[in-house]
Design an enzyme around this catalytic site. Structure first.
Site, short mmCIF file in Angstrom:
data_model
loop_
_atom_site.label_atom_id
_atom_site.label_comp_id
_atom_site.label_asym_id
_atom_site.label_seq_id
_atom_site.Cartn_x
_atom_site.Cartn_y
_atom_site.Cartn_z
N ASP A 1 -4.13 0.22 -22.43
CA ASP A 1 -5.56 0.46 -22.62
C ASP A 1 -5.93 0.05 -24.04
OD1 ASP A 1 -8.16 1.62 -22.83
OD2 ASP A 1 -7.63 3.12 -21.32
N ARG B 1 -9.28 0.42 -25.13
CA ARG B 1 -10.60 0.96 -25.42
C ARG B 1 -10.60 1.77 -26.72
NH1 ARG B 1 -11.87 3.71 -19.76
NH2 ARG B 1 -9.60 3.94 -19.87
#
Length: 448
Positions: A359, A361
């Protein structure tokens, strides 16, 4: 030009004062053929401050002390940041200029563009380290920097606030089945939710962004320079420029109720942070729970506003966990084609095999928008993400109840995602799947 050669380059000798341009500082230049009769000089980087560039004092208590963000190119000497406005859309602006459709000297007419609702100022705007990835004064440019605008500085808003009606089939269905009631104030009889919405461009204060990610500013600047292919030489040649307008997507917020109530801890706040998922959010792909979770949150926000509270959805452009849609689709193929089928125990592993990371983000910057809105407490957080919860609470915002997505809203093919997230420690009020459960193939194949 290599990083070292750029970093160690010296500015060209200034031309005599009689010929010195009035809108540029000394620069390293190159002669690039343009197809025109006369060659054009390209500025590779600038080593001296521009003539008339205004200083920025990040975190100052007032707009006049802070100074404006000038990322426009109409008068380059006035620029006091790295990069230009509009985030990823700056490339489209460049195409428009190259095609002759847009004058590079165009200045925006800001008549009647003022925010429909004034946000702030709030104490968090000047609290050290609270806001590092957006300009809190970005929506008030025409007002707070009127003097500078009149003096010829081309200052563009980085935030715009307006009103809208949001119409979703799921909300209409909730109205028809009785889960929601029309009141004419927050929800009309035809299912339109009345909202205030704001679009926010990224504005990074590099010293504090580096602090958020536990790295040095020097390392951050170098990596940003190298991983963008040297797109912004000022990252490594202009340490005096501390603000960067990165070419990434911004965010949009939707407020259900009175925006001023967001800062009132006595008013119940229902909120969701949602990261973009075009396939699900727009087209209804059933491999994930993104759209169901988003529409469920909107329904919760409407009900919260009708109870006398306020609702908020913060929507960020971080497609595919900020890995991009191409990477996301590659991962979908890998999950569906792997031996044993699409199983929850391999959910994160497949992403990491393709992208190198699970990930990207990195929610460390996400709470800034809440601080811009003056939020100190979220009574009901509609999210199961531990990353989002930790980022919010670590930034000093209190979270009360966490609201998960109802089981009947989870698409069958998205069960893999949900089981994997629950097993990984994401919030769930139900039973956490064990190792054996995670190995059971639940996702359908590519041809089914």
């Amino acid at each position: 030009m290599s990083l070292d050669s750029v970093a160690n380059a010296s500015p060209v000798s200034p031309v005599p004062s009689s010929a010195q341009p009035t809108d540029t500082a000394p620069t390293v230049t190159a002669t690039i053929p343009t197809g025109k009769a006369n060659p054009s000089h390209i500025r590779l980087t600038s080593h001296a401050g521009g003539f008339g560039a205004l200083p920025i004092k990040w975190g100052a208590a007032t707009a006049s002390e802070r100074g404006p963000i000038v990322g426009t190119t109409t008068k380059r000497a006035h620029r006091n940041v790295i990069g230009t406005h509009s985030g990823s859309y700056s490339i489209y602006r460049a195409l428009a200029v190259a095609a002759g459709a847009l004058s590079p000297q165009h200045k925006a007419d800001l008549t009647n563009t003022a925010p429909t609702d004034v946000i702030g100022p709030y104490p968090q705007w000047s609290e050290p380290g609270k806001i590092v990835s957006l300009d809190p004064w970005g929506g008030l440019v025409a007002d707070v920097f009127a003097t500078e605008l009149a003096a010829g500085y081309d200052i563009r808003p980085t935030i715009a606030v307006t009103k809208a009606h949001v119409i979703l089939p799921e909300v209409i269905e909730a109205l028809q089945t009785g889960r929601l009631k029309a009141d004419g104030k927050f929800l009309t009889a035809n299912g339109a939710a009345l909202v205030t919405k704001a679009a926010i461009e990224p504005v990074w204060y590099l010293p504090e962004v580096a602090r958020r990610f536990n790295c040095s500013e020097t390392d951050l600047r170098r990596v940003l320079f190298e991983e963008t292919g040297g797109m912004y030489p000022e990252l490594v040649t202009r340490s005096d420029l501390e603000v960067f307008l990165p070419p990434i997507g911004g965010q949009t917020i939707y407020i259900f109720g009175n925006p001023r109530d967001l800062a009132n801890t006595d008013v119940e706040l229902t909120a969701r942070i949602h990261d973009e998922c075009n396939g699900s959010d727009v087209f209804g792909s059933d491999i994930c729970t993104c759209r169901p979770y988003l529409t469920h949150a909107i329904e919760e926000c409407i009900m919260g506003a009708q109870r006398g509270g306020v609702g908020l959805v913060a929507y960020s452009r971080k497609e595919g966990r900020a890995l991009g849609e191409v990477t996301k689709f590659l991962v979908y193929n890998a999950r569906k084609r792997q031996v044993g089928g699409d199983t929850a125990d391999q959910y994160f592993a497949r992403t990491e095999c393709v992208a190198g990371v699970q990930d990207m983000r990195f929610q460390e910057l996400m709470p800034d928008v809440f601080h811009w809105l003056g939020i100190k407490k979220i009574h009901r957080l509609v999210s199961m993400s531990n990353m989002k919860y930790d980022a919010i609470t670590n930034s000093g915002i209190e979270v009360g109840v966490r609201v998960n997505i109802p089981d009947d809203l989870i698409p069958a093919d998205a069960r893999v995602e949900m089981d994997a997230k629950m097993a990984a420690g994401y919030f769930t009020p139900g039973v956490v799947p064990d190792a054996e459960e995670l190995k059971k193939a639940k996702g359908r194949g590519l041809d089914l």
